[in-house]
Scaffold this active site. Structure first.
Site, PDB file in Angstrom:
ATOM      1  N   LYS A  54       0.839  -1.206   0.000  1.00  0.00           N
ATOM      2  CA  LYS A  54       0.000   0.000   0.000  1.00  0.00           C
ATOM      3  C   LYS A  54       0.870   1.251   0.000  1.00  0.00           C
ATOM      4  O   LYS A  54       0.612   2.206  -0.733  1.00  0.00           O
ATOM      5  CB  LYS A  54      -0.912   0.020   1.234  1.00  0.00           C
ATOM      6  CG  LYS A  54      -2.126  -0.879   1.112  1.00  0.00           C
ATOM      7  CD  LYS A  54      -2.838  -0.998   2.456  1.00  0.00           C
ATOM      8  CE  LYS A  54      -3.882  -2.103   2.410  1.00  0.00           C
ATOM      9  NZ  LYS A  54      -4.329  -2.539   3.729  1.00  0.00           N
ATOM     10  N   GLN A  98      -5.109  -1.350   9.681  1.00  0.00           N
ATOM     11  CA  GLN A  98      -5.029  -2.704   9.117  1.00  0.00           C
ATOM     12  C   GLN A  98      -5.670  -3.717  10.066  1.00  0.00           C
ATOM     13  O   GLN A  98      -5.381  -3.737  11.261  1.00  0.00           O
ATOM     14  CB  GLN A  98      -3.553  -3.053   8.855  1.00  0.00           C
ATOM     15  CG  GLN A  98      -3.332  -4.376   8.169  1.00  0.00           C
ATOM     16  CD  GLN A  98      -3.828  -4.423   6.721  1.00  0.00           C
ATOM     17  OE1 GLN A  98      -3.873  -3.399   6.035  1.00  0.00           O
ATOM     18  NE2 GLN A  98      -4.202  -5.592   6.264  1.00  0.00           N
ATOM     19  N   ASP A 121     -11.569   2.817   4.050  1.00  0.00           N
ATOM     20  CA  ASP A 121     -11.992   1.413   3.989  1.00  0.00           C
ATOM     21  C   ASP A 121     -13.510   1.295   3.860  1.00  0.00           C
ATOM     22  O   ASP A 121     -14.019   0.235   3.497  1.00  0.00           O
ATOM     23  CB  ASP A 121     -11.599   0.685   5.295  1.00  0.00           C
ATOM     24  CG  ASP A 121     -10.308  -0.101   5.172  1.00  0.00           C
ATOM     25  OD1 ASP A 121     -10.024  -0.616   4.084  1.00  0.00           O
ATOM     26  OD2 ASP A 121      -9.603  -0.204   6.202  1.00  0.00           O
TER      27      ASP A 121
HETATM   28  N1  GUN Z   1      -7.233  -6.719   6.190  1.00  0.00           N
HETATM   29  C1  GUN Z   1      -7.551  -7.470   5.105  1.00  0.00           C
HETATM   30  N2  GUN Z   1      -8.211  -6.735   4.196  1.00  0.00           N
HETATM   31  C2  GUN Z   1      -8.322  -5.497   4.711  1.00  0.00           C
HETATM   32  C3  GUN Z   1      -8.897  -4.296   4.228  1.00  0.00           C
HETATM   33  O1  GUN Z   1      -9.472  -4.212   3.131  1.00  0.00           O
HETATM   34  N3  GUN Z   1      -8.787  -3.223   5.047  1.00  0.00           N
HETATM   35  C4  GUN Z   1      -8.185  -3.297   6.261  1.00  0.00           C
HETATM   36  N4  GUN Z   1      -8.147  -2.198   7.000  1.00  0.00           N
HETATM   37  N5  GUN Z   1      -7.628  -4.387   6.735  1.00  0.00           N
HETATM   38  C5  GUN Z   1      -7.707  -5.482   5.957  1.00  0.00           C
END
Ligand code: GUN
Length: 297
Positions: A54, A98, A121
Site C-alpha cells: 500500500k 489494518q 476502507d
Molecule cells: N485486512 C484485510 N483486508 C483489509 C482491508 O481491506 N482493510 C483493512 N483495514 N484491513 C484489511
C-alpha cells in the site's frame, strides 16, 4: 465455452493511472497533496506485506504515504489517541487501520473512532449506513473494485441474478448492497446455506468471498455466468512449495463461465487501486472540490 479472463492487474493499472492524473491536477491547481495514513498494530506477516505494498503504490500515484507501525501490545487508549491525532491532521485525507487487530483491541470501537470522511476502507458504521440507504459514502475497496470490473464487462447489471457467497462486513455484505444498487436480484449465501450448489447455479453473477480454497467448481456455475473470485488462499503444491488459489476452482469454472477473474491478478490488485481512488475522493470532498469521474459509485 472458455471464459473471457477479466484482467484485474491491467484494470488496476488503469485505475491507478486515473488516480495519478487526479493527484497531479490537485497539486497543480490547488497545491494539495492527498495523504493516506496506514496504521499497523503488531507484526502479522500477511498484514506487513499488504501495508508495504500500500505504501509503495500510494507514493507511486503521487500521494503522501504516512505509516504508523505500533507494537503488538499497544493499548486501546494509545491507538485511539493516534486516530484522534490523524482525524485532526489536515494533511491526512484517508486513514486505514489494518485488520485483524490483536485480540485485546476492540476492532469495532477502533474503526468507529475514525472520522467517517477519512474512512477510506468504508467500514465505519456511518459509511455502512449510507451505502445501505443508497447515499454517498466511502465504499469498501474490494467490493468497489469488483463492481468496477462487472460494470466494465457488462455495462448495465440491471435485472441480473447475483449470488454473493460470504457474509463478511468487509466483502459480502457491502458487495450485496452495491449489486442491489445496480438493480441486481441479490442472494447472500454462506456456510449455512442449504444446497449452495443449486443456489449458485441460478446466478448470472457469482461473487465468491468465503476464504475456502477452490470450493466453487465448474459444475456449480451456470453456463456463461460471470465469476468474481475474491478468495486469496495459499495451498501446498503436490511437488512441494505453495501457490495462491481463489475460492473457485479456476480450470473447471473457466470452462463453463462466460467471464472469470483469475487469482492472482483479478480482484486483488483492484483492492489497492480502489483504496487510492477512495483517498483521492476523500481529499476532493474534504476540500469541496468535484470528485474525479468513474472512481467511485
Ligand atoms: N485486512 C484485510 N483486508 C483489509 C482491508 O481491506 N482493510 C483493512 N483495514 N484491513 C484489511
Amino acid at each position: 465455452m472458455t471464459a473471457t479472463v477479466i484482467d484485474g492487474k491491467a484494470f488496476a493499472a488503469k485505475v491507478r493511472g486515473q488516480v495519478a492524473k487526479g493527484v497531479a491536477k490537485l497539486q497543480e491547481e490547488q497545491g494539495i497533496i492527498p495523504g493516506l495514513a496506514v496504521v499497523l498494530v503488531g507484526e502479522d506477516p500477511a498484514s506487513q506485506v499488504y501495508v508495504r505494498s500500500k505504501g509503495k503504490m500510494t507514493a507511486e500515484v503521487g500521494m503522501k504515504s504516512i505509516e504508523h507501525k505500533l507494537d503488538v501490545q499497544t493499548s486501546e487508549a494509545d491507538l485511539l489517541a493516534l486516530i484522534d491525532q490523524l482525524n485532526n491532521d489536515p494533511a491526512v485525507h484517508g486513514i486505514l487501520v489494518q485488520l485483524p487487530l490483536p485480540d485485546h483491541l476492540d476492532s469495532d470501537l477502533v474503526i468507529n473512532s475514525i472520522d467517517p470522511a477519512k474512512d477510506v476502507d468504508g467500514f465505519h458504521i456511518s459509511n455502512v449506513g449510507l451505502l445501505g440507504t443508497g447515499q454517498k459514502s466511502m465504499v469498501p475497496c474490494t467490493p468497489l473494485g469488483s463492481l468496477m470490473m462487472l460494470r466494465d464487462h457488462h455495462g448495465s447489471l440491471s435485472g441480473m441474478n447475483a449470488v454473493v457467497i460470504g457474509r463478511s462486513n468487509i466483502v459480502g455484505k457491502p458487495m450485496a448492497q452495491l449489486l442491489l444498487g445496480d438493480s441486481c436480484t441479490v442472494t447472500i449465501a454462506h456456510s449455512r446455506t442449504q444446497d449452495l450448489e443449486a443456489v449458485v447455479r441460478q446466478a448470472d453473477i457469482v461473487v465468491a468471498a468465503v476464504g475456502r480454497p477452490q470450493m466453487v467448481t465448474g459444475n456449480w456455475i451456470k453456463p456463461g455466468a460471470t465469476v468474481i473470485d475474491v478468495g486469496i488462499n495459499r495451498i501446498d503444491k503436490p511437488d512441494g512449495g505453495t501457490r495462491l488459489v481463489g475460492d473457485c476452482d479456476y480450470e473447471s469454472c473457466a470452462a463453463v463461465a462466460g467471464a472469470i477473474t483469475p487469482v492472482p491478478g483479478g480482484v486483488g490488485p483492484m483492492t489497492i487501486a480502489c483504496l487510492l481512488a477512495n483517498t483521492l475522493t476523500a481529499c476532493c470532498r474534504a476540500n469541496g472540490l468535484a470528485e474525479p469521474e468513474g472512481l467511485t459509485v
